[in-house]
Design a protein around this motif. Structure first.
Motif, PDB file in Angstrom:
ATOM      1  N   THR A  96      -6.244  11.808   4.466  1.00  0.00           N
ATOM      2  CA  THR A  96      -4.557  10.526   3.826  1.00  0.00           C
ATOM      3  C   THR A  96      -5.051   9.511   3.641  1.00  0.00           C
ATOM      4  N   GLU A  97      -6.888   9.238   3.864  1.00  0.00           N
ATOM      5  CA  GLU A  97      -7.058   7.936   3.691  1.00  0.00           C
ATOM      6  C   GLU A  97      -7.452   8.151   1.496  1.00  0.00           C
ATOM      7  N   ALA A  98      -7.390   8.574   1.311  1.00  0.00           N
ATOM      8  CA  ALA A  98      -7.049   9.487  -0.194  1.00  0.00           C
ATOM      9  C   ALA A  98      -6.056  10.285  -0.395  1.00  0.00           C
ATOM     10  N   PHE A  99      -5.153  10.285   0.322  1.00  0.00           N
ATOM     11  CA  PHE A  99      -3.764  10.632  -0.178  1.00  0.00           C
ATOM     12  C   PHE A  99      -3.325   8.865  -0.098  1.00  0.00           C
ATOM     13  N   CYS A 100      -3.515   8.083   0.711  1.00  0.00           N
ATOM     14  CA  CYS A 100      -2.776   6.789   0.526  1.00  0.00           C
ATOM     15  C   CYS A 100      -2.709   6.247  -0.700  1.00  0.00           C
ATOM     16  N   ASP A 101      -4.507   5.923  -0.759  1.00  0.00           N
ATOM     17  CA  ASP A 101      -5.203   5.380  -1.967  1.00  0.00           C
ATOM     18  C   ASP A 101      -4.214   5.538  -3.495  1.00  0.00           C
ATOM     19  N   SER A 102      -4.308   6.903  -3.748  1.00  0.00           N
ATOM     20  CA  SER A 102      -3.045   7.534  -4.225  1.00  0.00           C
ATOM     21  C   SER A 102      -2.092   6.873  -4.920  1.00  0.00           C
ATOM     22  N   LEU A 103      -1.026   7.029  -2.970  1.00  0.00           N
ATOM     23  CA  LEU A 103      -0.038   6.630  -3.191  1.00  0.00           C
ATOM     24  C   LEU A 103       0.904   5.317  -3.361  1.00  0.00           C
ATOM     25  N   PHE A 104      -0.291   3.998  -2.920  1.00  0.00           N
ATOM     26  CA  PHE A 104      -0.315   3.227  -3.045  1.00  0.00           C
ATOM     27  C   PHE A 104      -0.417   2.956  -4.406  1.00  0.00           C
ATOM     28  N   LYS A 105      -1.298   3.364  -5.468  1.00  0.00           N
ATOM     29  CA  LYS A 105      -1.322   3.069  -6.591  1.00  0.00           C
ATOM     30  C   LYS A 105      -0.385   3.363  -7.296  1.00  0.00           C
ATOM     31  N   PHE A 106       0.212   4.244  -7.236  1.00  0.00           N
ATOM     32  CA  PHE A 106       1.348   4.838  -7.890  1.00  0.00           C
ATOM     33  C   PHE A 106       3.274   3.953  -7.761  1.00  0.00           C
ATOM     34  N   LEU A 107       3.100   3.570  -5.997  1.00  0.00           N
ATOM     35  CA  LEU A 107       3.662   2.638  -5.576  1.00  0.00           C
ATOM     36  C   LEU A 107       3.712   1.031  -6.814  1.00  0.00           C
ATOM     37  N   ASP A 108       2.721   0.531  -6.587  1.00  0.00           N
ATOM     38  CA  ASP A 108       2.040  -0.196  -7.387  1.00  0.00           C
ATOM     39  C   ASP A 108       2.602  -0.487  -9.185  1.00  0.00           C
ATOM     40  N   MET A 109       2.488   1.700 -10.143  1.00  0.00           N
ATOM     41  CA  MET A 109       2.686   1.398 -10.945  1.00  0.00           C
ATOM     42  C   MET A 109       4.261   1.558 -10.493  1.00  0.00           C
TER      43      MET A 109
ATOM     44  N   HIS B 194      11.494  11.001  -7.551  1.00  0.00           N
ATOM     45  CA  HIS B 194      10.848  10.752  -8.207  1.00  0.00           C
ATOM     46  C   HIS B 194       9.887  11.926  -6.247  1.00  0.00           C
ATOM     47  N   PHE B 195       9.883  13.452  -6.705  1.00  0.00           N
ATOM     48  CA  PHE B 195       8.989  13.534  -5.855  1.00  0.00           C
ATOM     49  C   PHE B 195       7.189  13.522  -6.178  1.00  0.00           C
ATOM     50  N   PHE B 196       6.323  12.796  -5.391  1.00  0.00           N
ATOM     51  CA  PHE B 196       5.019  12.557  -5.826  1.00  0.00           C
ATOM     52  C   PHE B 196       3.958  13.738  -4.956  1.00  0.00           C
ATOM     53  N   ARG B 197       3.101  13.238  -6.471  1.00  0.00           N
ATOM     54  CA  ARG B 197       2.302  14.870  -6.075  1.00  0.00           C
ATOM     55  C   ARG B 197       1.156  13.659  -6.187  1.00  0.00           C
ATOM     56  N   PRO B 198       0.423  14.223  -5.694  1.00  0.00           N
ATOM     57  CA  PRO B 198      -0.842  13.052  -4.993  1.00  0.00           C
ATOM     58  C   PRO B 198      -1.779  13.378  -5.671  1.00  0.00           C
ATOM     59  N   MET B 199      -2.305  14.590  -6.047  1.00  0.00           N
ATOM     60  CA  MET B 199      -3.231  15.369  -7.153  1.00  0.00           C
ATOM     61  C   MET B 199      -2.968  15.596  -8.389  1.00  0.00           C
ATOM     62  N   VAL B 200      -1.504  15.122  -8.871  1.00  0.00           N
ATOM     63  CA  VAL B 200      -1.380  14.902  -9.788  1.00  0.00           C
ATOM     64  C   VAL B 200      -1.593  14.005 -10.640  1.00  0.00           C
ATOM     65  N   ASP B 201      -2.111  13.774 -11.859  1.00  0.00           N
ATOM     66  CA  ASP B 201      -2.253  12.486 -13.088  1.00  0.00           C
ATOM     67  C   ASP B 201      -1.714  11.282 -12.337  1.00  0.00           C
ATOM     68  N   LEU B 202      -1.120   9.942 -12.099  1.00  0.00           N
ATOM     69  CA  LEU B 202      -0.158   8.969 -12.099  1.00  0.00           C
ATOM     70  C   LEU B 202      -0.132   8.957 -12.823  1.00  0.00           C
ATOM     71  N   GLN B 203      -0.356   8.490 -14.270  1.00  0.00           N
ATOM     72  CA  GLN B 203       0.086   8.073 -15.493  1.00  0.00           C
ATOM     73  C   GLN B 203       1.250   9.446 -15.998  1.00  0.00           C
ATOM     74  N   LEU B 204       0.597  10.353 -15.631  1.00  0.00           N
ATOM     75  CA  LEU B 204       1.555  11.402 -15.958  1.00  0.00           C
ATOM     76  C   LEU B 204       3.074  11.998 -15.324  1.00  0.00           C
ATOM     77  N   GLN B 205       2.535  10.959 -13.912  1.00  0.00           N
ATOM     78  CA  GLN B 205       4.375  11.139 -13.412  1.00  0.00           C
ATOM     79  C   GLN B 205       5.116  10.144 -13.656  1.00  0.00           C
ATOM     80  N   LEU B 206       4.937   8.772 -13.549  1.00  0.00           N
ATOM     81  CA  LEU B 206       5.418   7.837 -13.765  1.00  0.00           C
ATOM     82  C   LEU B 206       6.800   7.665 -15.408  1.00  0.00           C
ATOM     83  N   ARG B 207       5.245   8.682 -16.402  1.00  0.00           N
ATOM     84  CA  ARG B 207       5.364   9.154 -17.651  1.00  0.00           C
ATOM     85  C   ARG B 207       7.200   9.801 -17.555  1.00  0.00           C
ATOM     86  N   ASN B 208       6.686  10.980 -16.898  1.00  0.00           N
ATOM     87  CA  ASN B 208       8.104  11.901 -16.754  1.00  0.00           C
ATOM     88  C   ASN B 208       9.430  11.338 -16.047  1.00  0.00           C
TER      89      ASN B 208
END
Length: 164
Positions: free
Chosen positions: A66-79, A26-40
């Motif tokens: 970088t801090e906000a990006f990493c926050d989004s990234l690690f939430k998605f990795l956990d998901m 999956h190509f991660f888009r840090p500013m796109v809704d994480l739930q939407l990305q995971l469902r897709n």
């Protein structure tokens, strides 16, 4: 967040028919809704079709710090880990890793891209499993150019086996 490769099912079927191990990314888009990305991703990355762990392609911070990006990234990795019950492989470029991810992915296996004649060295000397060395490779029976990669050192593809 919602793109689906129209050749996905065909590619997996043909790869399996020819004895190749397959995995999905999956190509991660840090500013796109994480739930939407995971469902897709879940609509295509079906465990029964996977030989290799899911991979998350991390190449952009969007317009985030970088801090906000990493926050989004690690939430998605956990998901992803919660969904697939194993940590995904993280794919990134050497320079992107050194600038935004240095020392932050110690619990994840890495695939590092750098199109060069010599393998990349990360600033923290971090070990990685796979080096993607070109996007202009050729493989007999495959039309067009393909990415080509090398498994590093004593690593094996077994380390990336999808656990069912």
């Amino acid at each position: 967040g919602d793109r689906i490769d129209p050749q996905y099912e065909r590619n997996i079927d043909l790869a399996h028919r020819h004895g190749l191990k397959v995995g999905s990314y999956h190509f991660f888009r840090p500013m796109v809704d994480l739930q939407l990305q995971l469902r897709n991703f879940k609509t295509q990355c079906l465990p029964g079709e996977q030989d290799l762990i899911p991979m998350l392609d991390v190449e952009t911070v969007g317009k985030l710090s970088t801090e906000a990006f990493c926050d989004s990234l690690f939430k998605f990795l956990d998901m992803m880990e919660e969904t697939y019950h194993q940590k995904p492989l993280v794919y990134t470029f050497r320079n992107f890793y050194n600038k935004h991810l240095l020392g932050k992915l110690d619990d994840y296996q890495l695939m590092v891209a750098m199109y060069a004649d010599e393998p990349p060295v990360l600033d923290d000397k971090r070990d990685y499993i796979i080096w993607q060395y070109t996007c202009k490779g050729r493989i007999k029976g495959v039309g067009g150019q393909v990415d080509k990669s090398h498994i590093m050192g004593d690593h094996t593809l077994r380390e990336l086996r999808f656990i069912h």
